[in-house]
Motif scaffolding. Structure first.
Motif, mmCIF file in Angstrom:
data_model
loop_
_atom_site.group_PDB
_atom_site.id
_atom_site.type_symbol
_atom_site.label_atom_id
_atom_site.label_comp_id
_atom_site.label_asym_id
_atom_site.label_seq_id
_atom_site.Cartn_x
_atom_site.Cartn_y
_atom_site.Cartn_z
ATOM 1 N N LEU A 51 0.807 -1.216 0.000
ATOM 2 C CA LEU A 51 0.000 0.000 0.000
ATOM 3 C C LEU A 51 0.847 1.276 0.000
ATOM 4 C CD1 LEU A 51 -2.783 -1.078 2.516
ATOM 5 C CD2 LEU A 51 -2.879 -1.063 0.029
ATOM 6 N N ILE A 52 2.004 1.253 0.635
ATOM 7 C CA ILE A 52 2.837 2.465 0.749
ATOM 8 C C ILE A 52 3.191 3.046 -0.622
ATOM 9 C CG2 ILE A 52 5.103 3.306 1.479
ATOM 10 C CD1 ILE A 52 4.801 1.499 3.955
ATOM 11 N N PRO A 53 3.712 2.254 -1.566
ATOM 12 C CA PRO A 53 4.049 2.854 -2.868
ATOM 13 C C PRO A 53 2.832 3.382 -3.626
ATOM 14 C CG PRO A 53 4.895 0.596 -2.723
ATOM 15 C CD PRO A 53 4.118 0.863 -1.496
ATOM 16 N N VAL A 54 1.693 2.713 -3.489
ATOM 17 C CA VAL A 54 0.493 3.169 -4.196
ATOM 18 C C VAL A 54 0.009 4.488 -3.605
ATOM 19 C CG1 VAL A 54 -1.906 2.606 -4.739
ATOM 20 C CG2 VAL A 54 -0.158 0.842 -4.863
ATOM 21 N N ARG A 55 0.135 4.641 -2.293
ATOM 22 C CA ARG A 55 -0.271 5.909 -1.651
ATOM 23 C C ARG A 55 0.579 7.079 -2.132
ATOM 24 N NH1 ARG A 55 -0.389 3.001 3.781
ATOM 25 N NH2 ARG A 55 -2.503 2.215 3.857
ATOM 26 N N LYS A 56 1.831 6.819 -2.495
ATOM 27 C CA LYS A 56 2.697 7.894 -3.001
ATOM 28 C C LYS A 56 2.235 8.360 -4.377
ATOM 29 C CE LYS A 56 6.712 6.485 -0.392
ATOM 30 N NZ LYS A 56 8.038 5.897 -0.414
ATOM 31 N N VAL A 57 1.686 7.429 -5.168
ATOM 32 C CA VAL A 57 1.215 7.768 -6.512
ATOM 33 C C VAL A 57 -0.220 8.278 -6.469
ATOM 34 C CG1 VAL A 57 0.741 6.825 -8.808
ATOM 35 C CG2 VAL A 57 2.753 6.062 -7.538
ATOM 36 N N VAL A 58 -1.075 7.606 -5.666
ATOM 37 C CA VAL A 58 -2.490 7.978 -5.552
ATOM 38 C C VAL A 58 -2.773 8.313 -4.091
ATOM 39 C CG1 VAL A 58 -4.868 7.241 -5.941
ATOM 40 C CG2 VAL A 58 -3.054 6.350 -7.399
ATOM 41 N N PRO A 59 -2.667 9.599 -3.727
ATOM 42 C CA PRO A 59 -2.912 9.964 -2.329
ATOM 43 C C PRO A 59 -4.391 9.791 -1.975
ATOM 44 C CG PRO A 59 -2.600 11.920 -3.665
ATOM 45 C CD PRO A 59 -2.345 10.745 -4.555
ATOM 46 N N PRO A 60 -4.689 9.738 -0.681
ATOM 47 C CA PRO A 60 -6.099 9.630 -0.269
ATOM 48 C C PRO A 60 -6.947 10.738 -0.886
ATOM 49 C CG PRO A 60 -4.662 9.297 1.602
ATOM 50 C CD PRO A 60 -3.785 9.731 0.462
ATOM 51 N N ILE A 61 -8.111 10.362 -1.367
ATOM 52 C CA ILE A 61 -9.020 11.305 -2.008
ATOM 53 C C ILE A 61 -10.113 11.659 -1.017
ATOM 54 C CG2 ILE A 61 -10.659 11.622 -3.901
ATOM 55 C CD1 ILE A 61 -8.979 9.545 -5.456
ATOM 56 N N GLY A 62 -10.165 12.913 -0.619
ATOM 57 C CA GLY A 62 -11.172 13.345 0.347
ATOM 58 C C GLY A 62 -11.037 12.639 1.684
ATOM 59 N N GLY A 63 -9.798 12.280 2.037
ATOM 60 C CA GLY A 63 -9.565 11.576 3.289
ATOM 61 C C GLY A 63 -9.802 10.081 3.221
ATOM 62 N N VAL A 64 -10.133 9.563 2.031
ATOM 63 C CA VAL A 64 -10.403 8.137 1.862
ATOM 64 C C VAL A 64 -9.222 7.495 1.137
ATOM 65 C CG1 VAL A 64 -11.934 6.424 0.825
ATOM 66 C CG2 VAL A 64 -12.875 8.539 1.767
ATOM 67 N N ASP A 65 -8.638 6.494 1.762
ATOM 68 C CA ASP A 65 -7.506 5.774 1.189
ATOM 69 C C ASP A 65 -8.036 4.731 0.207
ATOM 70 O OD1 ASP A 65 -5.072 4.626 0.654
ATOM 71 O OD2 ASP A 65 -4.916 3.588 2.582
ATOM 72 N N ILE A 66 -7.772 4.933 -1.077
ATOM 73 C CA ILE A 66 -8.275 3.990 -2.078
ATOM 74 C C ILE A 66 -7.216 2.981 -2.514
ATOM 75 C CG2 ILE A 66 -10.003 5.594 -2.940
ATOM 76 C CD1 ILE A 66 -8.163 5.928 -5.410
ATOM 77 N N SER A 67 -6.035 3.018 -1.910
ATOM 78 C CA SER A 67 -4.978 2.093 -2.310
ATOM 79 C C SER A 67 -5.365 0.621 -2.097
ATOM 80 C CB SER A 67 -3.660 2.424 -1.610
ATOM 81 O OG SER A 67 -3.800 2.415 -0.219
ATOM 82 N N PRO A 68 -6.111 0.238 -1.042
ATOM 83 C CA PRO A 68 -6.520 -1.172 -0.958
ATOM 84 C C PRO A 68 -7.472 -1.576 -2.085
ATOM 85 C CG PRO A 68 -6.856 -0.099 1.169
ATOM 86 C CD PRO A 68 -6.464 0.949 0.187
ATOM 87 N N VAL A 69 -8.287 -0.650 -2.538
ATOM 88 C CA VAL A 69 -9.207 -0.940 -3.652
ATOM 89 C C VAL A 69 -8.411 -1.205 -4.920
ATOM 90 C CG1 VAL A 69 -11.088 -0.022 -5.063
ATOM 91 C CG2 VAL A 69 -11.023 0.450 -2.604
ATOM 92 N N ILE A 70 -7.378 -0.421 -5.135
ATOM 93 C CA ILE A 70 -6.518 -0.617 -6.304
ATOM 94 C C ILE A 70 -5.859 -1.986 -6.246
ATOM 95 C CG2 ILE A 70 -4.403 0.206 -7.427
ATOM 96 C CD1 ILE A 70 -5.301 3.065 -6.550
ATOM 97 N N TRP A 71 -5.395 -2.378 -5.047
ATOM 98 C CA TRP A 71 -4.741 -3.676 -4.919
ATOM 99 C C TRP A 71 -5.710 -4.841 -5.055
ATOM 100 C CZ3 TRP A 71 -0.233 -5.393 -5.919
ATOM 101 C CH2 TRP A 71 0.856 -4.521 -5.879
ATOM 102 N N VAL A 72 -6.932 -4.685 -4.625
ATOM 103 C CA VAL A 72 -7.924 -5.750 -4.846
ATOM 104 C C VAL A 72 -8.095 -5.965 -6.349
ATOM 105 C CG1 VAL A 72 -10.379 -6.334 -4.677
ATOM 106 C CG2 VAL A 72 -9.164 -5.533 -2.662
ATOM 107 N N ALA A 73 -8.153 -4.886 -7.096
ATOM 108 C CA ALA A 73 -8.294 -5.000 -8.552
ATOM 109 C C ALA A 73 -7.064 -5.659 -9.174
ATOM 110 C CB ALA A 73 -8.524 -3.621 -9.166
ATOM 111 N N ILE A 74 -5.876 -5.260 -8.735
ATOM 112 C CA ILE A 74 -4.640 -5.827 -9.286
ATOM 113 C C ILE A 74 -4.542 -7.321 -8.981
ATOM 114 C CG2 ILE A 74 -2.119 -5.826 -9.053
ATOM 115 C CD1 ILE A 74 -2.328 -2.764 -8.633
ATOM 116 N N VAL A 75 -4.782 -7.688 -7.726
ATOM 117 C CA VAL A 75 -4.655 -9.100 -7.329
ATOM 118 C C VAL A 75 -5.727 -9.942 -8.013
ATOM 119 C CG1 VAL A 75 -4.761 -10.689 -5.379
ATOM 120 C CG2 VAL A 75 -3.505 -8.557 -5.155
ATOM 121 N N SER A 76 -6.935 -9.430 -8.125
ATOM 122 C CA SER A 76 -8.001 -10.167 -8.816
ATOM 123 C C SER A 76 -7.647 -10.379 -10.285
ATOM 124 C CB SER A 76 -9.325 -9.426 -8.704
ATOM 125 O OG SER A 76 -9.728 -9.336 -7.368
#
Length: 92
Positions: A51-76
């Motif tokens: 999650l750390i590297p993804v947060r550097k590229v895609v910061p939390p939007i409106g206080g919501v961390d979307i990096s786990p959502v991105i990883w669910v998509a990648i792993v799936s």
């Protein structure tokens, strides 16, 4: 036979990571939870490295961390490509 075992292991690992990232999504709804304490550390520790590297590229939007959502998509996607019904490991 060994490719079946390898496919099973890859499928289980990717499935486990999907579940861990889904738990991380749920844990973002509860910011008061301390992720460095058990039992939450069991979910946080193996996923934080991703999650750390993804947060550097895609910061939390409106206080919501979307990096786990991105990883669910990648792993799936990886799971489908590698061990899905017509995955690369099944074709071997």
């Amino acid at each position: 036979m060994s490719s079946d075992v390898a496919s099973l292991i890859v499928s289980l690992v990717l499935g486990l990571y999907t579940l861990l990232f889904l738990f991380r999504i749920i844990l973002t709804w509860y910011p008061q939870i301390e992720l460095d304490k058990l039992p939450w550390a069991v979910v946080a520790w193996p996923t934080e490295l991703f999650l750390i590297p993804v947060r550097k590229v895609v910061p939390p939007i409106g206080g919501v961390d979307i990096s786990p959502v991105i990883w669910v998509a990648i792993v799936s996607f990886l799971r489908e490509i590698l061990v899905g019904q017509q995955g690369l490991m099944r074709m071997m």
